[in-house]
Design a protein around this motif. Structure first.
Motif, PDB file in Angstrom:
ATOM      1  N   UNK A   9       0.817  -1.197   0.000  1.00 20.10           N
ATOM      2  CA  UNK A   9       0.000   0.000   0.000  1.00 20.10           C
ATOM      3  C   UNK A   9       0.864   1.264   0.000  1.00 20.10           C
ATOM      4  N   UNK A  11      -8.452 -11.769   5.286  1.00 19.10           N
ATOM      5  CA  UNK A  11      -7.937 -10.720   6.179  1.00 19.10           C
ATOM      6  C   UNK A  11      -6.419 -10.685   6.215  1.00 19.10           C
ATOM      7  N   UNK A  31      -4.206  -7.493   5.445  1.00 18.84           N
ATOM      8  CA  UNK A  31      -3.234  -6.996   6.416  1.00 18.84           C
ATOM      9  C   UNK A  31      -1.842  -6.966   5.819  1.00 18.84           C
ATOM     10  N   UNK A  51      -1.408  -4.010   3.744  1.00 19.22           N
ATOM     11  CA  UNK A  51      -1.366  -2.748   4.459  1.00 19.22           C
ATOM     12  C   UNK A  51      -0.213  -2.663   5.425  1.00 19.22           C
ATOM     13  N   UNK A  90      -6.837 -13.077  30.131  1.00 21.50           N
ATOM     14  CA  UNK A  90      -7.580 -12.837  28.898  1.00 21.50           C
ATOM     15  C   UNK A  90      -6.692 -13.102  27.679  1.00 21.50           C
ATOM     16  N   UNK A 107      -7.413 -15.828  25.057  1.00 18.80           N
ATOM     17  CA  UNK A 107      -7.637 -15.419  23.677  1.00 18.80           C
ATOM     18  C   UNK A 107      -6.723 -16.169  22.731  1.00 18.80           C
ATOM     19  N   UNK A 166     -10.992  -0.003  10.653  1.00 20.31           N
ATOM     20  CA  UNK A 166      -9.869  -0.896  10.376  1.00 20.31           C
ATOM     21  C   UNK A 166      -8.696  -0.136   9.778  1.00 20.31           C
ATOM     22  N   UNK A 167      -9.001   0.712   8.807  1.00 16.77           N
ATOM     23  CA  UNK A 167      -7.906   1.358   8.105  1.00 16.77           C
ATOM     24  C   UNK A 167      -7.245   2.427   8.959  1.00 16.77           C
ATOM     25  N   UNK A 194      -5.065   0.404  11.239  1.00 15.55           N
ATOM     26  CA  UNK A 194      -4.025  -0.374  10.580  1.00 15.55           C
ATOM     27  C   UNK A 194      -2.977   0.520   9.912  1.00 15.55           C
ATOM     28  N   UNK A 195      -3.408   1.675   9.445  1.00 18.68           N
ATOM     29  CA  UNK A 195      -2.448   2.520   8.736  1.00 18.68           C
ATOM     30  C   UNK A 195      -1.783   3.544   9.642  1.00 18.68           C
ATOM     31  N   UNK A 217      -0.127  -2.644  15.995  1.00 14.26           N
ATOM     32  CA  UNK A 217      -1.493  -2.483  15.511  1.00 14.26           C
ATOM     33  C   UNK A 217      -1.992  -3.709  14.750  1.00 14.26           C
ATOM     34  N   UNK A 218      -1.093  -4.393  14.111  1.00 15.85           N
ATOM     35  CA  UNK A 218      -1.565  -5.531  13.309  1.00 15.85           C
ATOM     36  C   UNK A 218      -2.098  -6.621  14.215  1.00 15.85           C
ATOM     37  N   UNK A 219      -1.375  -6.842  15.309  1.00  7.47           N
ATOM     38  CA  UNK A 219      -1.822  -7.844  16.264  1.00  7.47           C
ATOM     39  C   UNK A 219      -3.160  -7.415  16.869  1.00  7.47           C
ATOM     40  N   UNK A 224      -5.511  -5.376  15.551  1.00 10.03           N
ATOM     41  CA  UNK A 224      -6.691  -5.233  14.689  1.00 10.03           C
ATOM     42  C   UNK A 224      -7.264  -6.564  14.261  1.00 10.03           C
ATOM     43  N   UNK A 225      -6.416  -7.588  14.195  1.00  9.49           N
ATOM     44  CA  UNK A 225      -6.927  -8.852  13.649  1.00  9.49           C
ATOM     45  C   UNK A 225      -8.123  -9.391  14.430  1.00  9.49           C
ATOM     46  N   UNK A 226      -8.010  -9.512  15.760  1.00 11.94           N
ATOM     47  CA  UNK A 226      -9.193 -10.004  16.472  1.00 11.94           C
ATOM     48  C   UNK A 226     -10.382  -9.066  16.309  1.00 11.94           C
ATOM     49  N   UNK A 271     -11.222  -7.064  13.768  1.00 11.38           N
ATOM     50  CA  UNK A 271     -11.892  -7.221  12.485  1.00 11.38           C
ATOM     51  C   UNK A 271     -12.557  -8.580  12.388  1.00 11.38           C
ATOM     52  N   UNK A 316     -12.941  -9.168  23.947  1.00  5.51           N
ATOM     53  CA  UNK A 316     -11.493  -9.395  23.969  1.00  5.51           C
ATOM     54  C   UNK A 316     -10.727  -8.562  22.957  1.00  5.51           C
ATOM     55  N   UNK A 334      -9.480  -3.954  24.222  1.00 10.27           N
ATOM     56  CA  UNK A 334      -8.351  -3.223  24.797  1.00 10.27           C
ATOM     57  C   UNK A 334      -7.238  -2.975  23.786  1.00 10.27           C
TER      58      UNK A 334
END
Lengths: 99, 507, 655, 499, 167
Positions: B377, B437, B441, B444, C601, C605, D141-142, D145-146, D152-154, D156-158, D160, D229, D232
């Motif tokens: 990106x 996804x 990811x 991005x 958690x 998770x 998301x964006x 993520x951006x 952030x990647x870790x 955002x995955x859950x 999204x 979950x 946070x």
């Protein structure tokens, strides 16, 4: 004579062709297995043509023959191409793509 | 206008394609000089574009001699005793196939100019492939349709095989050809039995006889149905006839993969609609569970396979297996006389699927050429955005074409009383997040593995191709907001067209 | 000026002062800080003027209103100020409605009068502190919130005041926030209070919903109290107990008393005003205010009295053993609050309120004089370093003594009168155990009061250097001592017992409020009352004598005078380990789970996602194993599929 | 009226997002603040014209593509009005706190975020609701993520994944409803006014499943324990403007969906499930508070606090009482203001401290008194101090919860205690104690920062003292709609009466 | 009766030939066996009243297609070492024919369910060149034309792939 006998023969030929196709590794053998299957199909067409007395089946058989020719032409071209590069006719050699 | 002439006008797009292909053959020697004027690409592009425009025009202005069928304004024109049938569905397929060819062309030309590709023939083969697809749409009997599919298939064999310097392409074409011939033989066997059951292979005759078959012939028809379904399942890459697709998609050069994944699959589905919804409409009770089973298997196995893939291209390959599953959901929901809605939905899905995957593979091609997908990106913001958009469309995200198709197809499953299938399809969508996804990811992310700056600039043709397909994905997706009067008349056209294409199968 | 205007002045003069001080504080917050000893900077002078002026105006208005009330018929002693709606819900409307009646007036007078004095005192005490305007902001704001609490006509508005004083208390305890421990003491106070507040809220909910079926749901006190007689007794008891939980928090009853000793981290005027004279008595006010409800729920009253007795005794034992001057007084406060609840539990509401008033005077005096001592000793609070200050602090010393004597309940000081009235009331309410406990507590109170006087003032200086530097502070600190001492000495006159020739004027003043409730103290036989008084005076005198005797001599310290009881002594000094036990039972688990929750958690998770993804991946691998790359395997899969389809066709066709 | 206020509100953010993309970088922030200000104006206009009744106002209706329905209706009522206003205002705040160096794309996503959420609030059509609902995820998301944090990647995955799972569950319900309507009526409609009539004839089992699909989608967004979950990490790593919108508005759309969609369509199921859902809400209140107590990062504390507070809102809703609903709606607005202020102030504090880990903080009240005062004020509002905006909502929610069950109020009420504990503990660690020797010194709140924060603080006070400004608009709606569940609520009153 | 007998004989030849086709190791052997199958099939076609098809079967199939295959085998000059080393051929063939046998059983089960009345006598000229020609050129010209296209495409593809020079 009725339908069953020719259809059974066709089924046998088709099944043998199929069985050979999944068993063989030689490209030419595979091609001939396909020819065998197509011939079985032709027999079915001819049989049903006889049953219905419809010439459409015969026409189809002729066209299938042409189709077989076309496929064979392309297949042989590929065989030539591959043989030129890899010097082998073994299909199992071509298994580079998997996860 | 001479009425005689006007009556044959609906054949024009198809004729144009075939003549264009033959003309391209004549032009091949011109490419020996390196084709600095790009005669061949221009020729192919013009032919495809004119076929597309011609088909569109024909649809928009139903020509003389076409009888409306049903309330939706669908029409049908038959020639040569029904051997050729031009109707809304066939015109749509011409449009789709031409669009597919047109959008693939720049990428293909670029790929061949980068080397390793037989340059001249590919234009002819592309045109032949599109004409083959057109013939499938216009076929009035099953065997003609099958031959059209073979024309398409052999052209695609050629397109793959033309890339002679890459071993993987050779492997791909070998596998495709052997398994394709194997599947063709199976399909032919099925057709032979169907011929046995009704004495003819024309769709009209099949439909007439399949409506009330005596038990004995019903058994024969079922044998035929099974084998034809197997052959179709191979063409659309449904489980368990799907295994070729990953290897072939991977081995073929990406533009060809895109073309295969879209035009070939869509054509096969149109053929399936002709066979099942028209010819074998009377056997709906029989093929509905069959297709539903194939659909479930495709969704499940396709997803599981896609999750385990590490190469994006293979992921997309299995994703398209899953999408075959969705389309089979639509097809099986269309069984019975009330299936018009499902057929309509399937048509829209086909359009959405075609555009989305064209965009996806085009973007993949461009990005993989220049450093891969990691953090793309930042290097190619527009292309990567288009890729993300197409992935979202594959997920079925609203405001993308994918959502529209998915929504309509799944809803049709619920409507057909196949709620369980609809729910499974949604589960499958959930499962599919597990690979879409990460791809998003990855695009991005900034893992720092890829180069920071763009090195290769995509060609103008390629850019236009990506832009057009992704814009259409959004434009069609926005159709859900297509509130009468002030937004996106295209979406309405599509809906109308789909309605007609659906209705044509349910007179 | 109309009465409504007076009420407006009472309420909003402190608020206006708070706002003005806040502006000063915020403006000065950005100025550089310079240490300047004990003199007032110009902005501090402004702040001091405003800060004292607000409560003073309020106090004057309150007194004016009070004298006006005196001149009126009993039924007309009522002023209401309606500032419009606050919010409405369901069928209820909460209004910004303030009301002063006889009971509220007592509270208002105490709050404003004692409050003004303490504000004045603070000028001297806090002089030179960098946060001077901030201190006055909070103190003024506190006064306002307390006034809202005691004048609110709606329970929700009362709750606003209730929480408001809590916040001010929090801010003032943690006033010296650079010391993290002090800030933490404020935190503790607020959180423990919140536990009580929850009870208060729940009590309000119960009352609201119990009225809902009648279509009259409201939290307006008048409507509510008119309604309580229709409640079933268990329901009334439940509501009464829940509301009392709120009082327990605010008024430091066992086991929610744990915050009060720690609250001594705040400046001494804060301890005097908030944690002795006013805020901590809010619970007493609440119960008194809701007396019809409590009358309707005798079991709840018994509970209140019993808990009050327990608190009184427990806190008194702890007060006997403390080593910190302020903590002795703090525990004493807890003990005295227990007394008040004992009175309420006995149904003697006016007596309880009366003890509240006298306590406000003598305990404020106690704290302020202790503050003067601390001020004189440059912040020293440890008893082990005091002693022999009588001769050096000529004003503070007597004040301290008066406070201690009043606290101990020596006749004829105010403490004696109110305490005696409580004891008599418990006796008449047929609670001999409470009486016994009260008596014992009275003796211990006398003991620790005079122990304190002996340790601080009596004997010789344990730290001569420190003692020699001690000196009286200025008039701002002296004047409040004098006034309060007069109050502590003379307030007894208001409720001087019948049998000793008194008039019980105070009870009569409150009679319209608590009518028709029975004030048991009024109706006893004079001889029994006299006997009871005699006994209590004797016990108090004995306690005082022991307390003084054991600690006034040279070499006396804070350790147990009876070495054999050393273990018990230490246990008492630690407050019977209530704090630690609660910490173990209530706080530790929460803290542990708060520490464990996030990692837990996380683990959960990742375990779930791994399990899920892992399952899918394993299944995927299984399927992927078939994808061998060999064309004939693919053909085999197709063949199997074909066989399946054909077999299906045969089966379907056979049907 | 074709172009009435709701239409403009719906279009403006999208148009502005398109425009901002082509603007030079230097103009991006100015332009998008203007756009957001325009949105606030439109919202204010709607607010001004609002009649204080329960009915839908400002309605607009268009014919739709027949595939998707008959007519698309937009409208505003007591449920959505204040969320609309709050959303627009928070949008403005978010743009204002965005850094100067944010690229146009950032602002475009912010505008889209606000736009999609506005869409969710305006449409009165189940399918379009779903569409905007799903779209809303994209900007979130964006933005994370951006422009988010390092991990952030870790994070955002859950977020999204679970959000999409939830919305696909909703899609299943939408599909089932749509198919049923079309089968019965021969035409498609998703009009929320029509659907309840259609659904009446469904079997209880079908209704239960359909309701479950909706609940799952909304529960993820709220989030309801144990679907929290994702929260946070997502809130912690999102950039400040995004987190303002995430916690200030997006979270509320979960509860909005419950009230707008799930509960009116399936009242019996809602009534049957309410106690259990209320239990989850209570678990969320307490769990969030406990998490906040143990968190070591200032943003995590606030994130968990937001989770806990949304538990309050959910509790109010599932109490099925008019009191609870009124409180929940009020709490939504109140929390939007408070959480925005807290996140902004925390960001200001972290900027000055150069870190977000609480262990590095301390003594900020000494060095930054204004910031400290503002923080204490906002924290008190968050803790539900009477007189500030948090109180009335919490009070009514607990009151309503008592109507459901006294135990719900009692256990849920522990959140009052825990809430005070974690907020004060946060203040304790940030503001109090000695100034750590290593901590950098900076200036106190700048005028720009004050201008952003002060209105929020003032609103906290104003809404605390005059909640009627909000309540008058909410209450008619809540009183009318909670009537759906009147049976249960009067039952609760009787229960309390019999206790 | 004679028909049936002849048919059975041809059927046995065809099946045996088919088995030989799939089991011969060298493609040349397979090709020869395949020719046998085709000739047997041609006989069956003739018995099924399809003389033209029978003739074309031998001419086109045997003569052209198989000749092409054999030609390519010769062209490539396949030596034994170029062939796949199908060491486990017997095992895999067994496996393949087993699954094929399953397919046969399934198909046979279906076929045996069809009532097998004797064929009615074919009208004169049925299956002759006139009838088939009429079917091909009058009734079904489209497939015929498509097949021509198909062959063109095949040639183009083949040439594209097999020619030596890249351009």
């Amino acid at each position: 004579m009725g339908l069953q006998a020719p259809l059974l023969v066709a089924a046998a030929l088709f099944s043998i062709g199929v069985g050979g196709f999944v068993a063989r590794r030689n490209v030419f053998s595979l091609l001939m297995c396909i020819e065998l299957m197509l011939n079985a199909v032709n027999l079915v067409f001819v049989t049903f043509s006889r049953q219905w007395l419809a010439p459409e089946g015969h026409v189809t058989v002729l066209l299938v023959v042409a189709l077989a020719a076309a496929e064979a032409a392309v297949a042989l071209a590929i065989v030539i191409m591959l043989f030129r590069h890899r010097e082998t006719l073994d299909v199992d050699v071509f298994a580079s793509m998997k996860e | 206008m001479n009425p005689q002439f006007a009556a044959y006008l609906p054949l024009a797009p198809l004729a144009l394609l075939v003549l264009g292909a033959l003309l391209a053959l004549l032009l091949v020697p011109a490419s020996r000089q390196g084709d600095p004027e790009r005669t061949l690409p221009w020729h192919a592009g013009m032919v495809l574009a004119s076929a597309l425009i011609l088909a569109l025009t024909l649809w928009i202005r139903p020509v003389l001699g076409m009888d409306p069928v049903g309330p939706s304004g669908a029409f049908r024109a038959s020639y040569l005793g029904g051997a050729i049938t031009v109707d809304s569905l066939s015109l749509l397929l011409v449009v789709l196939a031409s669009a597919g060819g047109l959008l693939t062309l720049p990428l293909l030309v670029n790929a061949s100019e980068r080397g390793g590709f037989a340059y001249g023939e590919l234009h002819a083969l592309l045109l032949f492939a599109v004409s083959g697809a057109g013939m499938v749409g216009a076929a009035g009997d099953m065997f003609t349709g099958f031959l059209g599919l073979e024309v398409l298939a052999i052209s695609v064999y050629g397109l793959i095989g033309l890339e002679r310097s890459r071993p993987r392409a050779q492997e791909a074409v070998l596998k495709y050809l052997l398994l394709g011939a194997f599947a063709s033989a199976i399909m032919l066997l099925g057709m032979a039995f169907l011929f046995g059951a009704s004495g003819s292979l024309s769709f009209t005759a099949l439909q007439k006889s399949s409506a009330h078959l005596p038990p004995a012939r019903h058994a024969v028809a079922l044998l035929g149905l099974a084998a034809v379904a197997a052959g179709l399942a191979f063409k659309v890459a449904a489980v368990p006839f799907h295994m070729w697709s990953a290897d072939v998609y991977e081995g073929a050069s990406t533009p060809v993969t895109g073309f295969m994944a879209t035009v070939v699959k869509v054509t096969a589905f149109v053929f399936g609609m002709r066979v099942l919804l028209w010819g074998l409409a009377g056997l709906g009770q029989d093929w509905q569970p069959l297709l539903a089973t194939l659909a479930v298997a495709s969704m499940l196995v396709g997803n599981l396979m896609a999750i385990t893939q590490s190469k994006p291209k293979r992921t997309l390959a299995f994703s398209s297996v899953v999408h075959s599953g969705y389309m089979l959901v639509g097809l099986s929901s269309a069984a019975g006389t009330s299936g018009v809605g499902a057929a309509e939905a399937l048509v829209i899905y086909l359009v959405a699927y075609l555009l989305t995957n064209l965009a996806a593979f085009a973007c993949l091609d461009i990005l993989e050429r220049d450093g891969g997908l990691d953090g793309a990106v930042s290097r190619h913001p527009w292309v990567a955005s288009a890729f993300i958009l197409s992935l979202l469309s594959l997920v079925g995200f609203p405001m993308t074409a994918g959502f529209l198709g998915k929504y309509l197809v799944f809803a049709s499953a619920f409507e057909a009383g196949l709620s369980w299938l609809g729910v499974l399809a949604i589960f499958s969508s959930i499962l599919s997040l597990a690979y879409y996804l990460p791809l998003i990811f990855k695009l991005m992310g900034s893992s720092g593995r890829g180069p920071a700056e763009a090195v290769l600039v995509p060609g103008r043709g390629e850019s236009i191709s990506v832009a057009v397909s992704s814009t259409l994905v959004v434009a069609i997706g926005a159709g859900i907001l297509a509130v009468a009067g002030w937004m996106v008349p295209g979406a309405q056209w599509l809906a109308q067209w789909a309605a007609q294409a659906g209705h044509i199968l349910f007179p | 000026m109309s009465h409504v205007h007076l009420l407006g002045w009472i309420l909003f003069a402190p608020l206006a002062a708070a706002v003005l001080n806040a502006i000063v504080a915020l403006r000065s917050a950005r100025l550089p800080r310079e240490a300047n000893g004990h003199s007032l900077r110009p902005r501090d002078q402004l702040s001091a003027m405003v800060g004292v002026g607000g409560p003073l105006a309020s106090a004057l208005a309150a007194w004016a209103l009070g004298f006006d009330f005196l001149s009126r018929d009993r039924a007309l002693r009522l002023v209401e100020l309606d500032l419009g709606p606050w919010f409405s819900f369901g069928q209820a409307h909460v209004e910004w409605l303030f009301r002063v009646d006889a009971l509220s007036l007592v509270m208002v007078l105490v709050v404003t009068t004692v409050g003004t004095l303490i504000h004045l005192y603070s000028i001297g005490y806090m002089a030179g502190d960098t946060g001077f305007p901030r201190f006055f902001t909070w103190l003024n704001l506190f006064t306002f919130a307390m006034l809202v609490l005691v004048t609110a006509r709606d329970l929700v508005v009362l709750f606003l005041g209730w929480e408001g004083v809590g916040v001010c208390s929090y801010l003032l305890i943690g006033y010296w926030f650079t010391d993290a421990a002090k800030a933490a003491a404020g935190l503790k106070a607020f959180v423990v209070n919140r536990v009580g507040d929850l009870g208060l809220l729940l009590g309000m909910f119960l009352l609201y919903w119990s009225m809902a079926p009648g279509g009259q749901a409201s939290l307006d006190l008048d409507l509510l109290l008119a309604h309580v007689s229709k409640l079933s007794v268990p329901l009334a008891t439940a509501a009464a107990v829940l509301l009392f939980v709120g009082a327990m928090g605010k008024s430091a009853q066992v086991p929610l008393h744990i915050w009060l000793p720690d609250a001594m981290a705040g400046p001494t005027p804060v301890s005097a005003l908030i944690h002795a004279a006013t805020m901590v008595t809010a619970g007493v006010y609440l119960v008194a205010r809701l007396h019809p409800l409590y009358h309707h729920a005798p079991a709840a009253l018994a509970f209140i009295g019993g808990l009050g007795a327990l608190t009184a005794l427990l806190a008194a034992t702890v007060a006997c053993t403390q080593t910190n001057i302020k903590r002795v007084i703090a525990w004493s406060t807890v003990s005295q609050l227990g007394y008040m609840f004992m009175a309420l539990g006995a149904g003697a509401f006016s007596v309880g309120i009366y003890h509240l008033v006298t306590h406000a005077f003598f305990k404020a005096l106690f704290f302020l004089s202790a503050g003067a001592v601390i001020h004189a000793l440059h912040g020293e609070e440890n008893l082990e370093r005091m002693g022999g200050l009588w001769s050096r602090l000529r004003l503070t010393g007597p004040a301290f003594l008066v406070a201690a004597a009043a606290n101990a309940g020596l006749p004829p000081l105010s403490g004696f009168v109110s305490k005696d009235a409580i004891l008599v009331a418990t006796w008449h309410a047929h609670h001999p155990v409470w009486f016994g406990v009260g008596l014992l507590t009275a003796g211990m109170t006398a003991f620790y009061s005079f122990r304190l006087v002996a340790l601080v003032m009596g004997g010789t200086a344990r730290d001569p250097e420190l003692a020699n530097g001690a000196h009286e502070a200025g008039w701002t600190m002296g004047l409040p001592l004098v006034v309060l001492a007069v109050g502590a000495l003379g307030a007894g006159a208001l409720e001087w017992p019948h049998e000793l020739g008194g008039t019980l004027w105070f009870s009569q003043w409150l009679e319209p409020i608590f009518y028709p409730s029975l004030d048991h103290g009024v109706h006893g036989s004079p001889w029994i009352d006299l006997a009871l008084t005699a006994v209590s005076v004797a016990v108090v005198a004995l306690g005082a004598a022991i307390g003084w005797g054991l600690h006034a001599g040279p070499g006396a310290g804070t350790e147990s005078p009876w070495p054999r009881l050393q273990g018990l002594w230490l246990t008492m000094r630690r407050g019977w380990h209530v704090d630690e036990s609660l910490d173990l039972v209530a706080v530790k688990p929460v803290v542990f789970s708060s520490k464990a929750a996030a990692p837990f958690l996380e683990v959960l998770l990742s375990a779930c996602s791994r399990l899920l993804l892992g399952g899918v991946t394993v299944a995927g691998r299984g399927v992927a194993a078939l994808q061998s790359g060999l064309a004939r395997h693919y053909a085999m899969a197709m063949l199997v599929g074909l066989v399946g389809l054909v077999a299906w066709a045969v089966l379907a066709g056979g049907q | 009226m074709m172009f009435s206020l709701p239409v403009w509100m719906l279009l403006l953010p999208f148009l502005a997002a398109a425009v901002v993309m082509v603007l030079p970088r230097a103009w991006a922030r100015t332009f998008s603040s203007l756009a957001m200000a325009g949105l606030v104006l439109l919202a204010a206009w709607i607010l001004k014209d609002f009649r204080m009744t329960a009915e839908l106002q400002q309605t607009v209706s268009w014919p739709m593509l027949p595939l998707f329905g008959q007519a698309l209706r937009l409208g505003v009522d007591g449920l959505s009005l204040l969320l609309l206003v709050a959303g627009a205002s928070l949008g403005l705040v978010a743009v204002l706190v965005a850094g100067k160096d944010r690229p146009p794309a950032f602002h475009a996503w912010l505008l889209l975020f606000v736009g999609t959420m506005t869409g969710v609030l305006l449409v009165q059509d189940l399918l379009l609701f779903y569409v905007f609902w799903e779209l809303m995820l994209l900007p979130a998301l964006f933005l994370i993520l951006l422009w988010g944090d390092a991990d952030r990647r870790r994070a955002t995955m859950p977020f999204v994944a679970v959000t999409l799972v939830g919305s696909l569950a909703m899609l299943a319900t939408v599909l089932a409803i749509g198919a049923d309507v079309r089968l019965r009526a021969g035409a498609v409609t998703f009009d929320l006014d029509v659907l309840p009539m259609v659904l009446e004839s469904w079997s209880p089992t079908a209704k239960t499943w359909a309701f479950a699909g909706l609940v799952l989608a909304f529960a993820v967004k709220i989030p309801l324990f144990p679907l929290h979950f994702w929260l946070p990490a997502a809130y912690t790593s999102a950039p400040l403007p995004a987190v303002i919108l995430l916690s200030g508005l997006m979270a509320k759309l979960g509860t909005y969906g419950m009230l707008r969609i799930a509960m009116p369509l399936f009242p019996e199921q809602a009534a049957a499930w309410a106690p259990w859902l209320a239990g989850l809400a209570i678990a969320g209140i307490l769990h969030g508070a406990v998490l906040a107590l143990g968190a070591r990062d200032v943003r995590t504390v606030l994130a968990c606090s937001s989770f806990s507070h949304l538990g309050w809102v959910a509790l109010g809703i599932f109490s099925l009482t008019a009191e609870g609903w009124t409180g929940a709606l009020l709490q939504q607005v109140g929390h939007a203001i408070t959480t925005a202020a807290l996140f902004i102030l925390a960001a200001y504090a972290s900027e000055r401290q150069g870190a977000t880990k609480l262990a590095t903080f301390g003594g900020m009240a000494t060095t930054y008194p204004w910031l400290a005062v503002a923080l204490v004020f906002a924290a008190m509002a968050s803790a539900g101090l009477p007189g500030l905006n948090g109180f009335v909502g919490e009070f009514l929610i607990l009151l309503g919860a008592w109507g459901l069950s006294p135990w719900a109020a009692a256990v849920g009420g522990l959140g009052v205690v825990f809430g005070a504990a974690y907020l004060l503990w946060l203040l304790q660690r940030m503001l109090y104690g000695a100034v750590p020797p290593a901590s950098p010194r900076g200036a106190d709140l700048s005028p720009r920062e004050l201008v952003i924060v002060m209105p929020l603080l003032v609103m906290m006070l104003v809404f605390g003292i005059r909640p009627a400004l909000v309540l008058d608009r909410i209450k008619p709606w809540a009183d009318a709609k909670a009537g759906l569940f009147h049976a249960t609520s009067s039952h609760a009153a009787e229960m309390a009466g019999n206790l | 009766m004679l028909d049936t007998f002849l048919f059975l004989v041809l059927a046995v030849i065809a099946v045996v030939g088919a088995v030989a086709t799939v089991s011969r190791r060298h493609p040349l052997g397979s090709a020869l066996a395949l020719i046998v199958v085709m000739i047997a099939l041609a006989g069956m076609y003739a018995l099924l009243a399809a003389p033209l098809v029978a003739m074309l079967q031998i001419l086109v199939y045997g003569g052209a297609i198989l000749a092409l295959i054999v030609f390519v085998i010769m062209l490539l000059n396949v030596k034994h070492e170029d062939l796949a080393h199908e060491d486990d051929l017997v095992g895999r063939l067994g496996m393949g024919l087993t699954v094929g046998g399953l397919l046969f059983m399934a198909l046979a089960a279906g076929i045996l369910a069809i009532p097998s009345d004797p064929f009615v006598p074919a009208p004169p000229g049925f299956g002759g060149i006139v009838a088939v020609g009429r079917g091909l050129f009058r009734d079904h010209p489209v497939p015929f034309e498509v097949v021509s296209l198909l062959l063109t495409v095949a040639v183009v593809s083949a040439v594209g792939m097999a020619k030596r020079r890249l351009d």
